[in-house]
Design a protein around this motif. Sequence first.
Motif, PDB file in Angstrom:
ATOM      1  N   TYR B 572       0.833  -1.261  -0.230  1.00  0.00           N
ATOM      2  CA  TYR B 572      -0.061  -0.027   0.059  1.00  0.00           C
ATOM      3  C   TYR B 572       0.932   1.330  -0.218  1.00  0.00           C
ATOM      4  O   TYR B 572       0.619   2.158  -0.758  1.00  0.00           O
ATOM      5  CB  TYR B 572      -0.938  -0.134   1.409  1.00  0.00           C
ATOM      6  CG  TYR B 572      -2.228  -0.377   1.081  1.00  0.00           C
ATOM      7  CD1 TYR B 572      -3.063   0.344  -0.238  1.00  0.00           C
ATOM      8  CD2 TYR B 572      -2.986  -1.098   1.719  1.00  0.00           C
ATOM      9  CE1 TYR B 572      -4.267   0.358  -0.379  1.00  0.00           C
ATOM     10  CE2 TYR B 572      -4.412  -1.464   1.473  1.00  0.00           C
ATOM     11  CZ  TYR B 572      -5.087  -0.659   0.437  1.00  0.00           C
ATOM     12  OH  TYR B 572      -6.544  -0.940   0.020  1.00  0.00           O
ATOM     13  N   LEU B 598      -2.459  -4.435  -7.649  1.00  0.00           N
ATOM     14  CA  LEU B 598      -3.667  -4.141  -8.420  1.00  0.00           C
ATOM     15  C   LEU B 598      -4.831  -4.195  -7.767  1.00  0.00           C
ATOM     16  O   LEU B 598      -5.847  -3.412  -7.509  1.00  0.00           O
ATOM     17  CB  LEU B 598      -3.688  -4.866  -9.959  1.00  0.00           C
ATOM     18  CG  LEU B 598      -4.841  -4.262 -10.863  1.00  0.00           C
ATOM     19  CD1 LEU B 598      -4.474  -2.841 -11.204  1.00  0.00           C
ATOM     20  CD2 LEU B 598      -4.942  -5.153 -11.812  1.00  0.00           C
ATOM     21  N   SER B 599      -4.802  -5.586  -7.262  1.00  0.00           N
ATOM     22  CA  SER B 599      -6.147  -5.762  -6.553  1.00  0.00           C
ATOM     23  C   SER B 599      -6.217  -4.955  -5.165  1.00  0.00           C
ATOM     24  O   SER B 599      -7.250  -4.577  -4.725  1.00  0.00           O
ATOM     25  CB  SER B 599      -6.358  -7.479  -6.261  1.00  0.00           C
ATOM     26  OG  SER B 599      -5.218  -7.845  -5.186  1.00  0.00           O
ATOM     27  N   LEU B 600      -5.127  -4.820  -4.339  1.00  0.00           N
ATOM     28  CA  LEU B 600      -5.193  -3.978  -3.594  1.00  0.00           C
ATOM     29  C   LEU B 600      -5.653  -2.411  -3.749  1.00  0.00           C
ATOM     30  O   LEU B 600      -6.514  -1.905  -2.880  1.00  0.00           O
ATOM     31  CB  LEU B 600      -3.764  -3.635  -2.922  1.00  0.00           C
ATOM     32  CG  LEU B 600      -3.186  -4.811  -1.843  1.00  0.00           C
ATOM     33  CD1 LEU B 600      -1.856  -4.575  -1.372  1.00  0.00           C
ATOM     34  CD2 LEU B 600      -4.224  -4.737  -0.769  1.00  0.00           C
ATOM     35  N   LYS B 602      -7.486  -1.665  -6.171  1.00  0.00           N
ATOM     36  CA  LYS B 602      -8.929  -1.641  -6.523  1.00  0.00           C
ATOM     37  C   LYS B 602      -9.606  -1.710  -5.323  1.00  0.00           C
ATOM     38  O   LYS B 602     -10.660  -1.134  -5.052  1.00  0.00           O
ATOM     39  CB  LYS B 602      -9.075  -3.014  -7.230  1.00  0.00           C
ATOM     40  CG  LYS B 602      -9.010  -2.876  -8.549  1.00  0.00           C
ATOM     41  CD  LYS B 602      -9.286  -4.355  -9.393  1.00  0.00           C
ATOM     42  CE  LYS B 602      -8.792  -4.422 -10.752  1.00  0.00           C
ATOM     43  NZ  LYS B 602      -8.608  -5.824 -11.275  1.00  0.00           N
ATOM     44  N   GLN B 603      -9.178  -2.379  -4.476  1.00  0.00           N
ATOM     45  CA  GLN B 603      -9.914  -2.319  -2.852  1.00  0.00           C
ATOM     46  C   GLN B 603     -10.148  -0.888  -2.612  1.00  0.00           C
ATOM     47  O   GLN B 603     -10.956  -0.465  -1.951  1.00  0.00           O
ATOM     48  CB  GLN B 603      -9.211  -3.167  -1.995  1.00  0.00           C
ATOM     49  CG  GLN B 603      -9.491  -4.744  -1.821  1.00  0.00           C
ATOM     50  CD  GLN B 603     -10.799  -4.673  -0.849  1.00  0.00           C
ATOM     51  OE1 GLN B 603     -11.820  -4.598  -1.487  1.00  0.00           O
ATOM     52  NE2 GLN B 603     -10.498  -5.287   0.133  1.00  0.00           N
ATOM     53  N   PHE B 604      -8.942  -0.181  -2.640  1.00  0.00           N
ATOM     54  CA  PHE B 604      -8.905   1.133  -2.062  1.00  0.00           C
ATOM     55  C   PHE B 604      -9.843   2.064  -2.858  1.00  0.00           C
ATOM     56  O   PHE B 604     -10.655   2.967  -2.348  1.00  0.00           O
ATOM     57  CB  PHE B 604      -7.337   1.639  -2.200  1.00  0.00           C
ATOM     58  CG  PHE B 604      -7.263   3.022  -1.629  1.00  0.00           C
ATOM     59  CD1 PHE B 604      -7.265   3.343  -0.320  1.00  0.00           C
ATOM     60  CD2 PHE B 604      -7.048   4.129  -2.396  1.00  0.00           C
ATOM     61  CE1 PHE B 604      -7.301   4.721   0.210  1.00  0.00           C
ATOM     62  CE2 PHE B 604      -6.951   5.320  -2.002  1.00  0.00           C
ATOM     63  CZ  PHE B 604      -7.038   5.792  -0.834  1.00  0.00           C
ATOM     64  N   LYS B 606     -12.492   1.164  -4.607  1.00  0.00           N
ATOM     65  CA  LYS B 606     -13.969   0.719  -4.308  1.00  0.00           C
ATOM     66  C   LYS B 606     -14.673   1.812  -3.229  1.00  0.00           C
ATOM     67  O   LYS B 606     -15.622   2.153  -3.263  1.00  0.00           O
ATOM     68  CB  LYS B 606     -13.811  -0.582  -3.661  1.00  0.00           C
ATOM     69  CG  LYS B 606     -14.647  -1.551  -4.524  1.00  0.00           C
ATOM     70  CD  LYS B 606     -14.646  -2.900  -4.303  1.00  0.00           C
ATOM     71  CE  LYS B 606     -14.333  -3.726  -5.213  1.00  0.00           C
ATOM     72  NZ  LYS B 606     -14.441  -5.075  -5.025  1.00  0.00           N
ATOM     73  N   HIS B 607     -13.821   2.053  -2.229  1.00  0.00           N
ATOM     74  CA  HIS B 607     -14.421   2.996  -1.281  1.00  0.00           C
ATOM     75  C   HIS B 607     -13.852   4.394  -1.231  1.00  0.00           C
ATOM     76  O   HIS B 607     -14.775   5.214  -0.889  1.00  0.00           O
ATOM     77  CB  HIS B 607     -13.510   2.434   0.252  1.00  0.00           C
ATOM     78  CG  HIS B 607     -14.024   1.064   0.440  1.00  0.00           C
ATOM     79  ND1 HIS B 607     -14.992   0.781   1.194  1.00  0.00           N
ATOM     80  CD2 HIS B 607     -13.163   0.015   0.786  1.00  0.00           C
ATOM     81  CE1 HIS B 607     -15.061  -0.542   1.648  1.00  0.00           C
ATOM     82  NE2 HIS B 607     -13.920  -1.044   1.175  1.00  0.00           N
ATOM     83  N   GLN B 608     -13.020   4.711  -1.920  1.00  0.00           N
ATOM     84  CA  GLN B 608     -12.589   6.226  -2.033  1.00  0.00           C
ATOM     85  C   GLN B 608     -12.882   6.846  -3.410  1.00  0.00           C
ATOM     86  O   GLN B 608     -13.189   7.848  -3.436  1.00  0.00           O
ATOM     87  CB  GLN B 608     -10.816   6.280  -1.737  1.00  0.00           C
ATOM     88  CG  GLN B 608     -10.720   5.969  -0.203  1.00  0.00           C
ATOM     89  CD  GLN B 608     -11.138   7.196   0.710  1.00  0.00           C
ATOM     90  OE1 GLN B 608     -12.321   7.337   0.933  1.00  0.00           O
ATOM     91  NE2 GLN B 608     -10.369   8.288   1.129  1.00  0.00           N
ATOM     92  N   GLU B 609     -12.501   5.908  -4.610  1.00  0.00           N
ATOM     93  CA  GLU B 609     -12.559   6.625  -5.878  1.00  0.00           C
ATOM     94  C   GLU B 609     -13.007   5.660  -6.712  1.00  0.00           C
ATOM     95  O   GLU B 609     -12.405   4.866  -7.370  1.00  0.00           O
ATOM     96  CB  GLU B 609     -11.180   6.875  -6.407  1.00  0.00           C
ATOM     97  CG  GLU B 609     -10.101   7.674  -5.405  1.00  0.00           C
ATOM     98  CD  GLU B 609      -8.809   8.140  -5.790  1.00  0.00           C
ATOM     99  OE1 GLU B 609      -8.407   7.576  -6.809  1.00  0.00           O
ATOM    100  OE2 GLU B 609      -8.022   8.414  -4.803  1.00  0.00           O
ATOM    101  N   ASN B 628     -20.459  -5.072 -14.468  1.00  0.00           N
ATOM    102  CA  ASN B 628     -20.631  -5.389 -12.889  1.00  0.00           C
ATOM    103  C   ASN B 628     -20.721  -4.153 -12.035  1.00  0.00           C
ATOM    104  O   ASN B 628     -21.532  -3.750 -10.983  1.00  0.00           O
ATOM    105  CB  ASN B 628     -19.632  -6.357 -12.132  1.00  0.00           C
ATOM    106  CG  ASN B 628     -19.791  -7.675 -12.875  1.00  0.00           C
ATOM    107  OD1 ASN B 628     -20.820  -8.161 -13.554  1.00  0.00           O
ATOM    108  ND2 ASN B 628     -18.899  -8.682 -12.453  1.00  0.00           N
ATOM    109  N   VAL B 631     -23.920  -2.403 -12.775  1.00  0.00           N
ATOM    110  CA  VAL B 631     -25.150  -2.856 -12.219  1.00  0.00           C
ATOM    111  C   VAL B 631     -25.082  -2.385 -10.589  1.00  0.00           C
ATOM    112  O   VAL B 631     -25.949  -2.031 -10.125  1.00  0.00           O
ATOM    113  CB  VAL B 631     -24.910  -4.230 -12.174  1.00  0.00           C
ATOM    114  CG1 VAL B 631     -26.012  -4.967 -11.335  1.00  0.00           C
ATOM    115  CG2 VAL B 631     -25.084  -4.703 -13.725  1.00  0.00           C
ATOM    116  N   LYS B 632     -23.712  -2.465 -10.164  1.00  0.00           N
ATOM    117  CA  LYS B 632     -23.595  -2.069  -8.564  1.00  0.00           C
ATOM    118  C   LYS B 632     -23.952  -0.682  -8.495  1.00  0.00           C
ATOM    119  O   LYS B 632     -24.720  -0.241  -7.572  1.00  0.00           O
ATOM    120  CB  LYS B 632     -22.307  -2.308  -8.265  1.00  0.00           C
ATOM    121  CG  LYS B 632     -22.047  -2.286  -6.608  1.00  0.00           C
ATOM    122  CD  LYS B 632     -20.597  -2.652  -6.362  1.00  0.00           C
ATOM    123  CE  LYS B 632     -20.297  -4.125  -6.300  1.00  0.00           C
ATOM    124  NZ  LYS B 632     -18.902  -4.409  -5.725  1.00  0.00           N
TER     125      LYS B 632
END
Lengths: 619, 835
Positions: B572, B598-600, B602-604, B606-609, B628, B631-632
């Motif tokens: 991170y 990358l997946s990390l 993406k996680q970030f 998802k919540h922030q940007e 997806n 849809v979300k």
Amino acid sequence: MAHTERRDAPGLPDFSLLKRLARDQLIFLLEQLPGKKDLFIDADLMSPLDRIANVTILKQHEVDKLYKVELKPIVSSSDQLCFLIRPRIQTVKWISDLVNSDKVAGRFRRYKIIFTPQKFYACETVLEEQGVYGDVTTDEWNFYILPLDDDILSLELPEFFRDNFLEGDQRWVTTAGSALHLLQSVYGSFSKVYGIGRCAKMVYESWRELMEEGEQRTRQPEFAKVFLIDRDVDFVTPLCSQVVYEGLVDDIFRIKCGSVEFGPDVTSSDKSIKVMLNSQDKVFDEIRNEHFSNVFGFLSQKAKNLQTAYDKRRGMDIQQMKAFVADELKGLKQEHRLLSLHIGASESMMKKKTKQDFQELLKTEHSLLEGFEIRECITHIEEHINRQVSMIDSLRLLCLLSITENGLLSKDYKSLKAQYLQSYGIEHLLTFANLRQLGLLEEQQAGETLTVMESKVGKLVTDKTVGKLTDAFSSLAKKSNFRALSKRLALVPKSGEEYDLRVPRDMAYVFSGAYIPLSCKLIEQVMERDGWTGLEEVARMLNGQEFAVTGGCSSSEARNKTDAQRIVLVMFLGGCTYSEISALQFLGKERGCRFIVVTTAITNSARLLEALLDNGASV
Amino acid sequence: MAFVTANWNPLGEAFYRKIELYEMGWNLKDGLRECLVAAAPYGGPISLLKGHNRRSPSARPQLEIYSSSGLPLASFPWKSGVVKQLGWTVSDDLLCVQEDGTVLVYDLLGGFKRHFSMGNEVSQSQVLETKIFHSPYGTGVAILTGALRFTLATNIDDIKLRRLPEVPGLQGAPSCWAVLTQDRQSKVLLANGSHLFILDNTACTPVTPPGLSPQASSIVHMCDSFSYKYLALLTDSGHVWMGTSNLKEKLSEVDTKIKTPPKQMAWCRRPKSQQPSAVVMWDGLLIVVGECKETIQYHLDDDSILVPELDGVRIISGTHHELLQEVPGACEEIFKIASMAPGALLLEAHKEYEKESQKADEYLREIKEQSLLSEAVRQCVEAAGHEHEPETQKTLLRAASFGKCFLSNFPPEQFVSMCRDLRVLNAVRDYTVGIPLTHTQFKQMTVQVLIDRLVYRKLYPLAIEICRYLKTPEYQGVSRVLKHWACYKVQQKEESDEVIAKAVSVKLADAAGISYSEIATKAYESGRTELAIKLLEFEPRSGEQVPLLLKIKKSPLALSKAIESGDTDLVYTVVMYLKNELNRGDFFMMLRNQPVALSLYKQFCKHQEQDTLKDLFNQDDDHEELGNLYVKASYKEQRLEARIALLQSAVDEYYKAKNEFSAKTTEDEMRLLRFQRELEEKKGELLVGFSLHDTMTTLLSVGLHKQAEQLYKDFRVPDKRFWWLKLKSLAEKEDWEELEKFGKSKKSPIGYLPFVEVCIKHHNKYEAKKYVSKVTPEQKVKAHLAVGDMEGAAEAAIERRNESEISTVLSRCSATTDHLLMERLNRAKATAVKK
């Protein structure tokens, strides 16, 4: 008790020490912010915290009011706010907003965030980006392990499962490593470590690094062996309906942090009662690992015994009566209370479980495990979906079907999915995407090529040699080889044989004799062989990543056959079910050893699947 | 041994001795004349600035640094402004205070470290006088400016300038002044004529020392003791007043009978000594004053300076280096002429013993009779510590060792540690090292600090030897020295990266607790990036590697190291750093090659940007995920139009991803939403957002059968589902007539058992029975049982000759009422089993 314990079973280490350590550190942290303060606690930390330090202790350390973190504006008049949270971006964002709104309102307060079990850089980044880094002090509460019972330790991290296996976020790996390190530093080192799974391997690496950094302590180890296992090695077991008493209680009433709330239908009064479920409860301790069909018989016997004990009063003289009241009556009363609660719970469960629906559900599950009458199962599942019986149960059956059958035929997959979406809404498109990614629910495709995602994850297995046993789709790493595994490890006993659940003969009793939990069987086999020799084929079918390492203490010590050498620590990464714990207890009694279960959280089919939902509610 | 007392001089109760430490190794033409000199306490280095007063630019003064034994450490021409004062910090750095208030800091090998200013006010009105002082907070600088104001910094490592208040009635420079440390504050004490003032942060307070002799009209000199506890004042009448520095108590007053102003004055007092004493120096004369009227006078041949120490005063001249101190108690007891102290007797006994004389026994008996042998040993050990001559030390220690033989349980620690300490002290006192520490000073400064000082002087081998000898834990000892060595090594420009990296790794290989990253940082700071990377390879802790790699702009390496470590937090750190550092395209490209990162990220996101997430998927052409994502997003949207628009985007993406199934389903959803809204508007039924199933349930329950039928057709709802739905909803409403009609409309795709069951569920046995006959043979028994018709069930079971079904019926029979039936069943069961 149907099966008697071997007399030479080793004693267990005292895990209450871990609680004391956690409590002392928490108190120390609270004292770092002297004066009265309001404490905000993450909702899912409430119960674990209660087991460590109750409200009285918190009040002693100048906690004024307690609030649950609800991600809404707060009403607090205190000048000092303390937040006890899991390191989640969302929560930290909420705190930042809070601080900023206080600033706008010209209000001065002191803020302290205590992250548990550790803080993450991403959280600090959020504080920085929101411009409140300087206004907030942060700390870590290294509360890694909560002992739920004498032999069950939990990290209380339900999100471990989704984060690690679905999102590919390995942030909790170090947490699990630190938890093991903590156990090691308090209870001594281990002679041997086994494991299977990608995450298990990483956890071991992280733990090893901690070991190397820290000073080596040479002391008599209290455990001999450690077994690390990823949840995705065995998805079948947690997807099955549980029929052992404790598991059933969990499925129906949901055990939370070792305690359960029995509603009015159980207590036969108008109140709910919260009960701690652990070995302190003598009645529960005797039935927790029993198959449900035995529980009633046992409880009624117990009731009779209790009556006899009460009846002793008759014909007593005053002196004897005095002794009876002083020594026994309290215990009897207590037993009486617990007994009536468990009878109530059993009745309530009986009502639910003897219904035809449940019987058919079990039948379907068993057929799926045996690989028998698949068409009928599909029809049943279809009906299940069409009647909107239960969102989670339908999904569970679909997953079981997919895993046991190595994916669904394209036609079936599309029709079942379409029907499911009609019943429960289009949002579940995302749920299905998640299930697919985890390999829980898949579509067989002719000439299957690797999907983008899987090639990225790089879990490619080059196993042309497996061809004999597995079918054409074995190039897909996530694919399950359940049928082949089941045959090789003899997980499903031959059908037709009577299975006397009163006298269990193997671990299959936890699923009414229909199936031996794969995870537990694997542990049994590895322990028996002291490694993976002879299990290479099995390991390959489970996507490899198995390891066995001789650990911290020297071999001479290991040869020293002390009690400790017969205690095995099993760590489930991604959660374990009560049925698995029961199965391991059974195994332990058979082999004269003890299993201690460390899990990231207690799980069951519902929790497992709910973690993978992506409908509006969970975002 | 008789000559031990040769250099002793009595003063009152005590004796004073002057010991020669070194004959100076330097070769100064004019001695210390016209030099600015500063010597660091604790046997520290000496700095000289020759000809500092000459202002002509052609003749640059020379700054020279020597060890205490006069060995040159550094020498260079002074190129900056006019220096007013030299001084040393507690960590052996040289401070040069210039006229304009700038302070330059050099290390003791002459390397320039940094400079700082004492403020505008000072640079405007120029420096008049300066004092450098040590306090618990570090090294401080006090300046008297041309405007007769004081400016003070208590700690030069954390500069906070304080300007002290004005002194009333001060016309010219004060006759003398000193810095005191009192009440955790640094204050200035100054004398203006006969008036004394204390200046602190806020006020200027006049003070009077108690009992100062009235003849004095002016105080010409003052000094405070090493510990700031005591103060000495010298008046123009030649009196030395000594007292506590809070001016509350007078200790003594002595008349020196010399009225000329002295060159220097210093305290000369041992800790725990009974007698206060000060040393005053004039040209060619040194006087020690104590409590009594007498004084000790020494003649000086040469220009000298006094260096106050914790337990004495060092006197440095152009040729010699001496220590003047009160003779320590133990030494006095032992060596005083005709002493009968136990230590003295033990020493004597040992001497006789060596001479193989029986007198040894007599002396020993004498000590033992008074049971003072352990005291004697202790005295000898202690005295050995205070002696400078190794020969004397040995004699005393031998005597102690001899005495120990006659004691059964004397603890050996003191003796052993004294032997060790002395070995170390003798090593550092050596001429080539030149750190003349006394044992008292050594104990005060601790081994750690001594090691540091050796490291400053780059005496690595000696430092390591001492660490090993004293068995200092590796982490604080050898490893630390090696780290310093390596940090120095990497700055050697003449050697190649490979050679240095190899040398460092070989030396440091088996040392515990070495931080390679610190060494690498040093290498990077001296401009050797490649070497830094090489060194980082040795760093086992990724947590230390990564930040430095980022600093030296090796971000791809940092990222892969972070991922290798398995520490998400570290990943991170790098990702967030890169995000700010790189442009978006490069950043995404880098992430693409690192799936974990990358997946990390993406996680970030998802919540922030959320938008960034979209960009990420876009770049990867991951249309499935984009779909997806839409849809979300759609079900977070409240407005229907926006929701449908988002779903449309999702449909587009799904088509691009060739996922027809998802695309079709999403299109269906859009249709459903429109339908729901239309109906909501028309009928006022809340529908939007329901699943198809729920929509139909709702429609049926409010009697909108036509609309439900329409959905059934439009969305290709399976017959079975529709039948279940309708069955349930009709039963719910208890519309039995409609149900019967429905049942007869065509052949039920779900069979008729559900009809029976649903009726029973709503407690309508009568209706249920209507459907029993329609149930398929396989389910007949169940149906009969459901309506409670035991006869019928038995009939059906027997007819089918099915053993398990017969058993089921049997289990439901009660022994009292169905006696006959049970007999029949049992018979049938028997035949079924036979078959």
